[in-house]
Design a protein around this motif. Structure first.
Motif, PDB file in Angstrom:
ATOM      1  N   UNK A   1       0.786  -1.226   0.000  1.00  0.00           N
ATOM      2  CA  UNK A   1       0.000   0.000   0.000  1.00  0.00           C
ATOM      3  C   UNK A   1       0.816   1.273   0.000  1.00  0.00           C
ATOM      4  N   UNK A   2       0.271   2.282   0.658  1.00  0.00           N
ATOM      5  CA  UNK A   2       0.862   3.611   0.640  1.00  0.00           C
ATOM      6  C   UNK A   2       2.174   3.710   1.416  1.00  0.00           C
ATOM      7  N   UNK A   3       2.471   2.745   2.269  1.00  0.00           N
ATOM      8  CA  UNK A   3       3.682   2.806   3.081  1.00  0.00           C
ATOM      9  C   UNK A   3       4.888   2.093   2.506  1.00  0.00           C
ATOM     10  N   UNK A   4       4.895   1.861   1.210  1.00  0.00           N
ATOM     11  CA  UNK A   4       5.990   1.089   0.584  1.00  0.00           C
ATOM     12  C   UNK A   4       7.373   1.682   0.826  1.00  0.00           C
ATOM     13  N   UNK A   5       7.465   2.975   1.013  1.00  0.00           N
ATOM     14  CA  UNK A   5       8.775   3.597   1.245  1.00  0.00           C
ATOM     15  C   UNK A   5       9.316   3.294   2.643  1.00  0.00           C
TER      16      UNK A   5
END
Length: 169
Positions: free
Chosen positions: A84-88
């Protein structure tokens, strides 16, 4: 000295609340309150009362959700990092779980929200199967030209803190 949060009871919700509250509008919390909530998930449902430990102050715990619910939530929050949005925040060293946030800043003078002003955040913990740390990063009034989403500016910082801290375990 901590500010109390704002979460209106259901009886005070209006016709916008059902869509506003899940996006973080109509509520207010401090960074410490958010990290404390994530710590419940990391601690298998136990809420720890934060204290400064200059002396041997006893720690106060309260069980607020089941261990099963906490473990399931960690697995879901792990997917935020892997899919999701937290891949970094994805790490080659640790299984990080977490949640991104991008909140509009309230306009305290005129009501509503400030145009193009955000608090970008990521709160993460690791490792997912036996959490040892929870870290929150909150960046206020980010430069929109450089990126302002929590996934872009806050998640990488949390990853670095977790990786460097857990090396000492």
């Amino acid at each position: 000295g901590e500010t109390v949060g704002i979460v209106h009871p259901l009886s005070q919700w209006n016709h916008f609340s059902l869509t506003s509250v899940p996006m973080g509008q109509e509520v207010a919390v401090t960074g410490l309150q958010m990290v404390r909530a994530m710590s419940v998930i990391a601690n298998d449902g136990w809420l720890l009362c934060p204290v400064l430990r200059f002396e041997q102050t006893p720690l106060v715990y309260e069980h607020v959700i089941s261990a099963e619910t906490a473990k399931l939530t960690r697995r879901v929050l792990r997917r935020v990092v892997t899919e999701g949005t937290g891949r970094r925040a994805r790490s080659k060293l640790y299984t990080i779980f977490g949640k991104t946030g991008t909140a509009q800043i309230a306009d305290l003078k005129n009501g509503g929200y400030l145009k193009d002003k955000y608090v970008s955040s990521f709160i993460g913990g690791a490792p997912v199967d036996r959490p040892r740390i929870v870290v929150g990063c909150f960046i206020s009034k980010t430069d929109k030209a450089k990126g302002y989403y929590g996934s872009i500016v806050a998640a990488p910082a949390v990853k670095r803190v977790i990786e460097k801290t857990l090396l000492y375990q």
